[in-house]
Design a protein around this motif. Structure first.
Motif, PDB file in Angstrom:
ATOM      1  N   ARG A 108      -5.009   0.572   2.106  1.00  0.00           N
ATOM      2  CA  ARG A 108      -4.499   1.342   0.970  1.00  0.00           C
ATOM      3  C   ARG A 108      -3.844   2.633   1.427  1.00  0.00           C
ATOM      4  N   MET A 111      -0.529   1.827   2.909  1.00  0.00           N
ATOM      5  CA  MET A 111       0.485   1.512   1.908  1.00  0.00           C
ATOM      6  C   MET A 111       1.032   2.762   1.256  1.00  0.00           C
ATOM      7  N   PHE A 118       3.684  -1.562   1.420  1.00  0.00           N
ATOM      8  CA  PHE A 118       3.382  -1.844   0.014  1.00  0.00           C
ATOM      9  C   PHE A 118       4.284  -2.950  -0.521  1.00  0.00           C
ATOM     10  N   ASP A 119       5.577  -2.802  -0.270  1.00  0.00           N
ATOM     11  CA  ASP A 119       6.520  -3.799  -0.768  1.00  0.00           C
ATOM     12  C   ASP A 119       6.205  -5.184  -0.215  1.00  0.00           C
ATOM     13  N   ALA A 122       3.059  -6.489  -1.872  1.00  0.00           N
ATOM     14  CA  ALA A 122       3.357  -6.872  -3.256  1.00  0.00           C
ATOM     15  C   ALA A 122       4.115  -8.190  -3.285  1.00  0.00           C
TER      16      ALA A 122
END
Lengths: 225, 225
Positions: A108, A111, A118-119, A122
């Motif tokens: 986390r 990210m 993160f991308d 996701a």
DNA sequence: CGGAAACTTGATCGAATTCAAATAAGGTGG
DNA sequence: CCACCTTATTTGAATTCGATCAAGTTTCCG
């Protein structure tokens, strides 16, 4: 050697690569058939497959089993573990397995500092959701022949994207029991369908590998458009 | 009046509430049966249902249809639109509908400044994934009776959590065709199962609402544990 | 080599589909 | 508000796809 080197170097749309920003870590191993994770037990991190195959499944109280996905090298075992502290599915090793764990916290914070991660994460979650939606449609609205043809084609595509297929041949560690539990059929019926595919010259399964002999026809049988 | 006031005030585990940090916006409307979104067309934002029901589905080239989820007030129509610029599913209004759109950009920047919103959104995505996994198991490994009983119970639970059920009764705008496409059955067989449930005193469907007459027995029939 | 697990094959069964027709419900314009 | 027309639902009969039952046969390991 830096770990997770395998994770890092894996390409392909679903391959998870963190870049060199995470510290070295040791990997964990499991033998074929071993239960990696039992539904509803606590987890503190996200696992990534380095080597070998696994699968996720839900088991009903009376023994009925539904396989939800097969996990290949580079796949994230449990994307939802980033948010949840327990999973709703179980995970079992299909072959001998090597995998490594990233703690919820490091992932986390990574990210937050690296939007790229993160991308990527996701994107993996979205692909997973889209594949599950497809599986719902397969089980709800497709015939046995279509389901099995599509499973073979999907595995071929995923392995091909990772450079793990030699032309029309690729490793295939699944037993017919796994195919049955992934497609919502019985092992006996899977045997009949596979047999008919073999007789029709569509595919051939020898040892632990599968060869597609007639891709066009297999695609036609799968009724995918 | 501030919008999305309805979205904001909705409670329940799946209700999406942004808090007062987003600007006012007008809502969009659609009539029952209207196609809100066609698979693979571009989307620029995330929609949230304010009023009415909708459903997501995948349509095969030959007309076979699989419903993936029913969307209730407070539900996010397309969680993946935050990341993707097109959806892999179509969305149709089941009743007259009111919904509002949040642009990808405003939502993403809001999530960066408000970790709470991120957590909430992530949580919604995970619940969605878990429900889809359950649906896979339903379609792959459960009988027609179990599937339909579970659909009714799931809708009752979701509506109850939003305060939209009066005891054992709740609004039920689904046609048997929708139940069929959600459970992977035919309308004819759905009629037979519903009929047997009615005769057994389990449920009653009158007009556009459903009443559960024997919850314990309905739970037993659903074989959920 | 030997034993267990996996696969194949045949016969029968059964849950759900398909086909067909009647009845009920709902919506619309007059 | 009613008559009409369309769409849903119900019900029955026949069919079918896949399941179940029951042996064989092959493959895989130790």
């Amino acid at each position: 050697m830096r770990e997770p080197s395998i994770c890092r170097t894996l390409a392909g749309k679903s391959g998870f690569s963190f870049g060199p920003t995470l510290p070295d870590r040791s990997h964990q191993t499991a033998h074929a058939g071993q239960l990696i994770y039992r539904a509803n037990e606590p987890v503190d991190g996200v696992d990534v497959i380095c080597e070998g195959w696994a699968f996720t499944f839900i088991m009903l109280f009376d023994g009925r089993r539904q396989i939800l996905s097969f996990l290949l090298p580079g796949d994230v075992v449990s994307t939802t573990a980033l948010v949840r502290d327990r999973l709703s599915v179980s995970v079992q090793a299909l072959t001998d397995l090597r995998y490594c764990r990233f703690s919820k916290l490091e992932l986390r914070s990574l990210m937050e500092t690296e939007p790229k991660v993160f991308d990527q994460y996701a994107s993996i979650c979205v692909e997973e959701k889209e594949e599950t939606d497809q599986l719902v449609t397969d089980l709800g609205r497709r015939t046995a022949d279509e389901r099995i043809a599509r499973l073979v084609l999907a595995l071929m595509a995923r392995l091909g994207a990772r450079g793990m297929a030699n032309g029309e041949s690729f490793p295939f560690p699944l037993r017919q029991r796994h195919i049955a539990d992934a497609t919502g059929l019985t092992p006996v019926h899977v045997s009949r369908v596979i047999g008919s595919f073999r007789n029709a010259g569509l595919i051939e399964i020898t040892g632990r590998s599968l060869t597609v002999r007639n891709l066009d026809e297999l695609r036609r049988v799968s009724s995918t458009r």
